[in-house]
Scaffold this active site. Structure first.
Site, PDB file in Angstrom:
ATOM      1  NE  ARG A 121      -3.474   0.130   2.614  1.00 25.56           N
ATOM      2  CZ  ARG A 121      -3.294   0.745   3.783  1.00 25.56           C
ATOM      3  NH1 ARG A 121      -2.597   0.176   4.722  1.00 25.56           N
ATOM      4  NH2 ARG A 121      -3.821   1.922   3.999  1.00 25.56           N
ATOM      5  CE  LYS A 192       2.087  -4.550   6.516  1.00 25.72           C
ATOM      6  NZ  LYS A 192       1.708  -3.328   5.831  1.00 25.72           N
ATOM      7  NE  ARG A 330       3.608   6.183  11.042  1.00 25.69           N
ATOM      8  CZ  ARG A 330       4.685   6.719  10.517  1.00 25.69           C
ATOM      9  NH1 ARG A 330       5.615   7.227  11.269  1.00 25.69           N
ATOM     10  NH2 ARG A 330       4.829   6.747   9.221  1.00 25.69           N
TER      11      ARG A 330
HETATM   12  C1  BTN Z   1       0.581  -3.760   2.483  1.00 28.23           C
HETATM   13  O1  BTN Z   1       1.293  -2.827   2.123  1.00 28.23           O
HETATM   14  O2  BTN Z   1       0.370  -3.998   3.680  1.00 28.23           O
HETATM   15  C2  BTN Z   1      -0.079  -4.670   1.480  1.00 28.23           C
HETATM   16  C3  BTN Z   1       0.866  -5.692   0.951  1.00 28.23           C
HETATM   17  C4  BTN Z   1       0.259  -6.588  -0.106  1.00 28.23           C
HETATM   18  C5  BTN Z   1       1.286  -7.496  -0.737  1.00 28.23           C
HETATM   19  C6  BTN Z   1       0.645  -8.514  -1.611  1.00 28.23           C
HETATM   20  S1  BTN Z   1       1.740  -9.838  -2.003  1.00 28.23           S
HETATM   21  C7  BTN Z   1       0.595 -10.454  -3.153  1.00 28.23           C
HETATM   22  C8  BTN Z   1      -0.004  -9.266  -3.877  1.00 28.23           C
HETATM   23  N1  BTN Z   1       0.821  -8.890  -5.007  1.00 28.23           N
HETATM   24  C9  BTN Z   1       1.407  -7.704  -4.830  1.00 28.23           C
HETATM   25  O3  BTN Z   1       2.186  -7.163  -5.643  1.00 28.23           O
HETATM   26  N2  BTN Z   1       1.046  -7.188  -3.658  1.00 28.23           N
HETATM   27  C10 BTN Z   1       0.121  -8.043  -2.958  1.00 28.23           C
END
Ligand code: BTN
Length: 336
Positions: A121, A192, A330
């Site tokens: 994100r 996380k 946060r």
């Molecule tokens: C975040 O930032 O918390 C969300 C992360 C999401 C990662 C997943 S891995 C599978 C899918 N493909 C990606 O490129 N991103 C999501």
């Protein structure tokens, strides 16, 4: 992996035990020096190989490749009618990108052992080393535009936490909207464990294609050598540290068993039935938090979420409502 002897080498090392250079060379029909060269090249795929002089080489924790057949068979009867094509890649740019650019259908699933440009994100990248974590995306079509989807990213978080609880991992919390957090070792801060990224294509006011991406750290600590852990920008945990000894196939099957029927009902039911389920597992509820908006920081007490999934913050006598995307939350103890 392009070279077949690299694939064979991985098979030999998959058990996680030490194998001598000589034994590997004999099995592959090559010299110890050639084996060493192949082992070096595994690093470029993000595969950690440990070595002990005079003993041999091993992949810590071994490797247990994703298995589409096992995943499909593990999906509940309720969810079976909704599961579509299940693609498992060894290496892909991003599982989200794959489903967005392909002619995917509702219920299609994409998984990968490794992503070269996994995304998170707020424009972050998602560190995606080989074979140890979960990188997964699911496609679904909605025909009433993206506005119906407010709250969907929170639903994804709730279903992930509930899936993990059913597999024996309790204590996972959600940071709005869907960051999965667990307590850090030895202090009271959170780290996380995973998160979700929802991306949308097609007509944003009508028929739209939604791709739900999930990244979950399963055995990250086996994938990153001790000296390189600082490379990951956010403090992280993984399921092994939380006591999860099971496989990734089981995790995927459990999550799909919950997600697919939920997606099927979401357009009619919306978020409201998930509000209390989200709040039950929320991190920082009733605590002071700061919210980082573009260029400014606001603070207040985290109350919970609205009927549509917006974040509710008490500031003095007022309750302020924060909507998607630009807000970062946060807890006071985690202000890094
Ligand atoms: C975040 O930032 O918390 C969300 C992360 C999401 C990662 C997943 S891995 C599978 C899918 N493909 C990606 O490129 N991103 C999501």
């Amino acid at each position: 992996m392009s070279e077949s002897n690299i694939a064979l080498l991985l098979e030999l090392l998959a058990d996680g035990a030490y194998h001598s250079g000589q034994a590997l060379g004999d099995a592959l029909g090559m010299s110890r020096a050639a084996v060493w060269k192949r082992l070096q090249s595994l690093a470029q795929y993000g595969i950690v190989v440990e070595s002990i002089k005079g003993v041999g080489y091993r992949i810590p924790g071994g490797l247990s490749p994703l298995n589409a057949g096992h995943i499909r068979a593990g999906v509940s009867d309720l969810a079976q009618p909704y599961i579509g094509r299940l693609s498992c890649f060894e290496l892909i740019d991003s599982t989200n990108e794959f489903l967005l650019k392909e002619q995917s259908q509702s219920g299609d699933v994409c998984l990968a052992e490794q992503q070269s440009t996994g995304r998170g994100r707020r424009g972050r990248s998602w560190f995606s080393p080989y074979g140890k974590n979960l990188y997964m995306s699911v496609c679904w079509y909605f025909d009433q535009g993206v506005s119906v989807l407010d709250g969907l990213s929170l639903v994804v978080g709730v279903l992930l936490v509930e899936s993990l609880a059913e597999l024996g991992v309790s204590g996972v919390r959600l940071k709005w909207p869907n960051d999965l957090l667990v307590k850090a070792e030895g202090d009271n801060t959170f780290v996380k464990l995973g998160g979700g990224l929802i991306e949308v294509g097609g007509d944003l006011t009508g028929d739209c294609k939604v791709v739900i991406g999930v990244g979950l750290n399963v055995a990250m600590s086996e994938a990153v050598p001790v000296g390189e852990r600082e490379k990951i920008t956010q403090p992280w945990g993984d399921l092994r540290r939380e006591g999860y000894a099971g496989g990734r196939d089981e995790l995927v099957a459990m999550f799909l068993s919950k997600l697919l029927p939920a997606l099927n009902n979401y357009q009619e039911q919306g978020f409201s039935e998930y509000k209390s389920r989200w709040e039950r597992v929320a991190a920082y509820r009733g605590e002071s938090v700061s919210i980082h908006l573009q260029g400014r920081v606001e603070s207040g007490v985290m109350l919970g979420v609205s009927e549509s999934g917006a974040l509710l913050i008490q500031k003095g006598g007022d309750i302020e409502v924060f909507n998607g995307g630009e807000v970062s939350l946060r807890g006071a103890a985690n202000d890094h």
